[in-house]
Design a protein around this motif. Structure first.
Motif, short mmCIF file in Angstrom:
data_model
loop_
_atom_site.label_atom_id
_atom_site.label_comp_id
_atom_site.label_asym_id
_atom_site.label_seq_id
_atom_site.Cartn_x
_atom_site.Cartn_y
_atom_site.Cartn_z
N ASP A 63 38.91 79.45 26.98
CA ASP A 63 38.36 78.80 28.29
C ASP A 63 37.21 78.05 27.73
OD1 ASP A 63 40.34 80.03 29.79
OD2 ASP A 63 39.16 81.43 30.60
N ALA A 64 36.23 78.46 26.83
CA ALA A 64 35.24 77.66 26.64
C ALA A 64 35.50 76.56 25.72
CB ALA A 64 34.08 78.68 25.59
N ASN A 65 36.63 76.55 24.95
CA ASN A 65 36.85 75.41 24.12
C ASN A 65 37.63 74.38 24.99
OD1 ASN A 65 35.90 76.34 21.67
ND2 ASN A 65 38.00 77.04 20.86
N ALA A 66 38.23 74.90 25.72
CA ALA A 66 38.94 73.93 26.89
C ALA A 66 37.84 73.11 27.73
CB ALA A 66 40.19 74.60 27.78
N GLU A 67 36.89 74.01 28.36
CA GLU A 67 36.09 73.30 29.01
C GLU A 67 35.10 72.50 28.53
OE1 GLU A 67 33.70 75.54 32.32
OE2 GLU A 67 32.17 75.30 30.46
N GLU A 68 34.79 72.76 27.14
CA GLU A 68 34.08 71.75 26.32
C GLU A 68 34.69 70.52 26.04
OE1 GLU A 68 32.93 73.23 22.18
OE2 GLU A 68 31.08 73.29 22.97
N ASP A 69 36.07 70.76 25.63
CA ASP A 69 36.84 69.51 25.36
C ASP A 69 36.85 68.57 26.68
OD1 ASP A 69 37.55 70.51 22.53
OD2 ASP A 69 39.39 71.23 23.25
N LEU A 70 36.90 69.07 27.82
CA LEU A 70 37.13 68.27 28.79
C LEU A 70 35.70 67.77 28.99
CD1 LEU A 70 39.31 70.46 31.13
CD2 LEU A 70 39.81 68.50 30.28
N ALA A 71 34.66 68.56 29.08
CA ALA A 71 33.36 67.88 29.58
C ALA A 71 32.89 66.82 28.36
CB ALA A 71 32.39 69.05 29.46
N LEU A 72 33.12 67.16 27.27
CA LEU A 72 32.50 66.36 25.90
C LEU A 72 33.30 65.11 25.80
CD1 LEU A 72 30.88 69.09 23.77
CD2 LEU A 72 29.74 67.49 25.90
N GLY A 126 27.82 81.74 19.34
CA GLY A 126 26.45 81.67 19.65
C GLY A 126 25.84 81.73 21.00
N GLY A 127 26.54 82.78 21.82
CA GLY A 127 26.32 82.77 23.30
C GLY A 127 26.67 81.81 24.12
N HIS A 128 27.50 80.69 23.63
CA HIS A 128 28.10 79.83 24.61
C HIS A 128 29.24 80.38 25.30
CE1 HIS A 128 28.92 75.88 25.87
NE2 HIS A 128 30.41 75.93 25.65
N VAL A 129 29.18 80.03 26.63
CA VAL A 129 30.25 80.62 27.41
C VAL A 129 30.69 79.39 28.42
CG1 VAL A 129 29.22 82.87 27.64
CG2 VAL A 129 28.37 81.21 29.39
N PRO A 130 31.69 79.45 29.06
CA PRO A 130 32.28 78.52 29.81
C PRO A 130 31.33 78.68 31.22
CG PRO A 130 34.14 79.87 29.18
CD PRO A 130 32.87 80.38 28.71
N VAL A 131 31.23 77.43 31.99
CA VAL A 131 30.51 77.45 33.16
C VAL A 131 31.28 77.57 34.19
CG1 VAL A 131 28.81 75.88 34.48
CG2 VAL A 131 28.54 76.06 32.00
N LEU A 132 32.41 76.93 34.39
CA LEU A 132 33.16 76.65 35.62
C LEU A 132 34.32 77.87 35.86
CD1 LEU A 132 33.75 72.70 35.46
CD2 LEU A 132 32.03 74.10 36.80
N ARG A 133 33.96 79.04 35.09
CA ARG A 133 35.02 79.96 35.17
C ARG A 133 34.76 81.11 36.20
NH1 ARG A 133 39.32 80.66 35.34
NH2 ARG A 133 40.23 82.00 33.66
N ALA A 178 39.67 92.29 28.33
CA ALA A 178 40.93 92.58 27.76
C ALA A 178 41.34 91.97 26.49
CB ALA A 178 42.12 92.72 28.67
N ALA A 179 41.11 90.60 26.53
CA ALA A 179 41.48 89.65 25.36
C ALA A 179 40.39 89.04 25.25
CB ALA A 179 42.81 89.06 25.54
N ALA A 180 39.43 89.04 24.22
CA ALA A 180 38.21 88.29 24.16
C ALA A 180 38.60 86.59 23.75
CB ALA A 180 37.41 88.82 22.85
N VAL A 181 39.76 86.55 23.07
CA VAL A 181 40.37 85.34 22.68
C VAL A 181 40.57 84.49 23.83
CG1 VAL A 181 42.77 85.74 22.92
CG2 VAL A 181 41.87 84.08 21.22
#
Length: 989
Positions: free
Chosen positions: A28-37, A166-173, A20-23
């Motif tokens: 979610d991907a950016n937040a997860e990446e910020d936390l993981a990295l 580039g195909g990068h998706v969140p893992v933990l959602r 419904a909202a690709a954003v």
């Protein structure tokens, strides 16, 4: 596969939202990446341990956590974290799959508060899985990407976003159901297939770094087992290795509003604050250098204890969020740290190493330090030296420099300084930070009270002695109070006298000596300038000598006498003083038997040789109490006479002799005579005293006493060596000899029965002189009857004068002996006589000196025409002529032979007994020289002339320098055949 946690519904909701909202996918991907990295990078082990602790707390069981890092034959390996406690629930799965939506929001015991800690696993894996007794759930980057790609086929916006990333998706959602077996004994297991070898290295490093801080931060965990490739390590019982202090409190409504109003909604539900300080029990333990809230943050800490506190953190959970809440927790942490120090101080620990000094390691650390140092001065955390009681730093005092760190010094001064604490070198900065009063050693010395017993002062000196190695400390200690024997206490040890161990000596005040009380004496005083003193050195002190010399006029001469005699008694006892070594002691005023004062040297011990020989009107006995109190050895050492006393001096200036010599009867006259003889100084002088007060008729006994005592004998018989201005020396009779010769007038006398040898020219000595040994008689100038080297110049002058008396009969032998002595003595300053006794024919006759002549050699004895003959030993004629002021024979005649003789050979037999004899001689019927008949002569060319056989023998003997063999030669000339026998007999002489 069953799906107990309804993960399909979760996936559908999330995919629907992304579609419904690709954003949202991007968010979610950016937040997860910020936390993981970012915020959760490097926190994998901590976050898994935190979740395990929360599970144990929810279940109310002891938490056990096991990490197993295994390495299969291929691939980087797998990390399995198994824990006990509440199993996985649907709410838990929802929390894992939802950022910032923790399922533990209402759990006050929970450590996790944001619901995002699980993101830390993404640093090492793309396929995390959680298995529990209630079911399992997994996450997969690949499976999530597959589902997102399918959804993107129906959503252009989602497809565009996926391409953009580039195909990068969140893992933990997107959770997926999972199946697996939980290790025995555990309730839940997190399985993490490691991404690569780098991920395996990260895990191994974090597992190796796990320590007690993990258990202290997560009290719900009782045990953490760490198995790294088969190497097992277990963490447990952390509180047995750490001193732990915990404090917590609940917020009031007002505090909640004031402190939590600006915090996130879920954090505002916090019920209160919690602080834990952990101090290692072992000095080898390592304290983490970061603040824990409650797990490690990136906030640096320089305090020597681990701090775990409920500080508010920023979203990364790495830094404390500044604000009122952080300030309040910091206040509580500082108060708790002070309580920790108080607790350790009560347990007997030295807490100076725990006091923060220097700048902070960061803003939070600096704030904590400031708060701690604000509170510590009022906290009783320092141990008083005196009794170990705890004192507040604001009430404490310490000493500057080495004094503050020397146990003996501190123990000594503690009773004098309330609140005195030690200041070890390592703790001085801490003491300054605490505001402890610092007292300089010099200030302390000024504060020391003078009133104390000598024993107490000795103890204080003993305690302060270690400071003497420090020059600055010695300077401060220079003003220490020191008790003296006179009852005074003075400031400063310099110049004071410290008696060595020995018999106690009292009354030294009368001598003007500043002596340290014996009970207070200590080596420290010597290092501070006091002088080690023995009884002998105290006697040699100028103040003692001055007191002795002034003793007749002292206010209490008896007190002075007692002090001196006490020192003398000690010095005699230790062998450092013998009679006569300090001659000025003889000036000490003592009471005589009549109670009058007299110099010690004017007193004699009863029954002594001195009492027997000396005039009792001049030399009295000491008072009876002196004899009772002091030993004879002490009294004689101070100058009281036992035998005759002696005065001793060295390097004496003859123009200004020392007082004790100058006071001797006639000494200055003796010195003037020595100066007149060319002397300016004398070496060692040894003089017998009191010769002018000998009893009448006691001279025989006195001389016998002098002869029997080695020191007195030496003073008499040894000459004194005097030096002239050039340093050349000569020997003169000693003062004692000089005085006795002058007084007794025995010089030139002869012992009884020997006067006939000298034709009665000298007077006989008293009969008792014969009892003296020859050496003593010679010292007195008494002759044993032979005119020999023992005669003094004065005796020779007397003999010369008396032989010139017409009324006396003087033999030729006496004259010859006298002339020999005069020639050898080479007397100087003797007035030449007007008349002389000379040889005339076979006898002697007195003639005017101008009619006398000294024969140069035996030839001139044949010339009575020149005057009365004076005979001199070989080679001494010129000196004797000068002494007598008469002419030499050779000065009055030429000595020329008047006529030539007949040359004749010297017999071979003569040359055999007289080697070197001339080969020929001149024979004369009658021989004359200068017109005067002679029997023989040797002319100036060495020619021999003779008119008789006897004359030839004399000429031959004289010419060869063998005058003594003239009779042998005459015998050979008379009977040459007997030459061998005569030579043999001569050789046997």
């Amino acid at each position: 596969m069953t799906d107990p946690f309804a993960t399909a519904a979760v996936r559908d909701r999330v995919l629907a939202g992304w579609t419904a909202a690709a954003v949202r996918l991007r968010e979610d991907a950016n937040a997860e990446e910020d936390l993981a990295l970012g915020g959760y990078r490097g926190r994998l082990v901590v976050e898994l341990a935190q979740n395990a602790a929360d599970a144990a707390a929810r279940a109310g069981v002891p938490g056990r956590l096991s990490f197993t890092l295994c390495r299969p034959d291929d691939g980087p390996g797998v990390l399995v974290a198994a824990n006990t406690g509440a199993p996985l629930t649907a709410a838990g799965v929802q929390s894992l799959a939802t950022l910032r939506a923790s399922a533990k929001t209402d759990d006050a015991a929970s450590v996790g508060r944001f619901g995002v800690g699980f993101a830390a696993v993404l640093a090492v894996t793309d396929e995390p899985m959680v298995l529990s007794r209630t079911g399992g759930v997994r996450f997969s980057r690949d499976d999530t990407a597959d589902l997102v790609n399918r959804a993107a086929q129906a959503s252009p916006d989602l497809a565009d976003e996926l391409r953009r990333r580039g195909g990068h998706v969140p893992v933990l959602r997107l959770p997926f159901p999972a199946e697996g077996v939980v290790p025995d004994g555990y309730d839940t297991a997190v399985v993490l297939p490691l991404r690569d070898d780098a991920a395996a290295e990260i895990v191994r490093d974090q597992l190796d770094a796990a320590d007690d801080a993990l258990l202290l931060a997560l009290p719900a965990l009782a045990e953490v087992r760490l198995d790294v490739h088969g190497g097992v390590r277990t963490l447990a019982g952390a509180r047995e290795r750490w001193y732990v202090l915990e404090r917590e409190g609940r917020w009031t409504a007002e505090e909640r509003h004031a402190l939590l109003g600006d915090r996130p909604t879920e954090e505002r539900r916090s019920l209160g604050w919690r602080v834990l300080w952990a101090l290692p029990r072992s000095a080898d333990a390592v304290v983490p250098r970061t603040v824990h809230a409650p797990t490690a943050t990136d906030e640096p800490s320089s305090l020597p204890a681990l701090l775990l506190a409920s500080f508010p953190l920023d979203p990364t959970r790495r830094h404390v969020q500044p604000g009122p809440l952080a300030d309040r927790v910091a206040d509580e942490a500082a108060a708790a740290y002070v309580d920790l120090l108080r607790e350790r101080a009560r347990a007997g620990d030295d807490v100076l190493r725990l006091v923060p000094v220097g700048p902070g390691a960061g803003a939070l650390d600096a704030a904590l330090r400031e708060r701690v140092l604000t509170r510590l001065p009022d906290a009783p955390v320092l141990h008083a030296v005196e009794d170990g009681t705890l004192v507040r730093p604001r009430d404490a005092v310490t000493l500057d420099g080495a004094a503050g760190d020397t146990p003996g010094v501190l123990a000594t001064l503690a009773p004098l300084l309330s609140g005195l604490v030690a200041a070890p070198r390592f703790g001085r900065s801490a003491l300054r930070a605490l505001g402890v009063s610092l007292l300089g050693l010099s200030d302390l010395v000024e504060m020391l009270p003078d009133a104390a017993t000598p024993e107490v002062w000795h103890e204080r000196y003993e305690g302060l002695a270690p400071l003497a190695d420090d020059p600055a400390a010695r300077e401060a200690l220079a003003a220490l109070p020191v008790p003296l024997t006179d009852g005074r206490t003075v400031r400063g040890a310099r110049g004071l006298l410290v008696l060595d161990a020995g018999p106690p000596v009292g009354g030294l005040t009368a001598l003007g000596l500043r002596v340290v009380q014996a009970a207070a004496a200590h080596p420290l005083l010597l290092r501070l300038g006091a002088v080690a003193a023995t009884a002998r050195s105290l006697l040699e002190n100028p103040a003692t000598e001055a007191a002795v010399r002034a003793s007749p006029d002292a206010d209490d001469p008896d007190e002075v006498a007692a002090a001196v005699l006490g020192l003398v008694e000690s010095a005699v006892a230790d062998g450092s003083l013998r009679p006569g070594e300090l001659p000025w002691l003889g000036l000490l005023a003592l009471r005589d038997v009549e109670g009058d004062l007299a110099p010690a040297s004017a007193l004699a011990l009863p029954g002594s040789e001195a009492a027997r020989l000396l005039d009792p009107e001049e030399i009295r006995e000491p008072a009876a109490d002196l004899l009772d109190r002091w030993s004879r050895a002490a009294l004689t050492a101070v100058g009281v006479l036992d035998g005759l006393g002696v005065a001793v001096a060295a390097d004496v200036d003859l123009d200004a002799p020392p007082e004790d010599l100058a006071e001797l009867d006639g000494f200055e006259e003796w010195a003037r005579e020595a100066v007149a003889a060319g002397g300016v100084s004398a070496g060692e002088l040894l003089a017998v005293r009191d010769l002018d007060v000998v009893r009448d008729g006691a001279w025989p006994q006195l001389l016998a006493h002098l002869a029997s005592d080695p020191v007195l004998r030496r003073a008499m018989i040894e000459d004194v060596r005097v030096r002239d201005p050039r340093g050349a020396g000569r020997q003169l009779p000693s003062y004692t000899t000089w005085w006795l010769r002058r007084e007794l007038a025995l010089e030139g006398t002869v012992v009884t029965g020997a006067s006939d040898v000298l034709d009665g020219l000298l007077d006989p000595a008293p009969s008792w002189v014969a009892d003296l040994d020859p050496e003593m008689r010679r010292a007195l100038g008494v002759l044993d009857g032979a005119v020999d080297a023992a005669m003094s110049p004065q005796v020779l002058a007397t003999l010369l004068d008396r032989t010139s008396d017409h009324s006396r009969e003087v033999s030729v032998g006496t004259c010859l002996a006298l002339w020999r002595q005069l020639a050898e003595a080479r007397l100087e300053g003797v007035e030449p006589p007007d008349r002389l006794r000379v040889l005339v024919g076979d006898g002697t006759q007195v003639v005017d000196a101008e009619r006398a002549v000294v024969a140069d050699d035996p030839r001139w004895l044949q010339r009575p025409d020149l005057g009365g003959i004076v005979v001199a030993p070989a080679g001494a004629a010129p000196a004797l002529a000068d002494l007598l002021d008469v002419a030499l024979a050779s000065d009055l005649a030429a000595g020329r032979v008047d006529q030539a003789g007949t040359s004749s050979p010297v017999p071979a037999a003569v040359r055999d007994v007289l080697p070197g004899a001339p080969a020929s001689w001149c024979e004369h019927d009658e021989l004359s020289v200068d017109g005067q008949p002679v029997d023989w002569w040797v002319d100036e060319d060495g020619g021999l002339h003779a008119a008789t056989t006897d004359g030839l023998a004399r000429a031959l003997a004289w010419s060869t320098g063998r005058w003594a063999q003239r009779h042998l030669v005459a015998a050979v000339l008379a009977d040459p055949a007997d030459a061998v026998r005569l030579a043999v007999e001569a050789a046997a002489e």
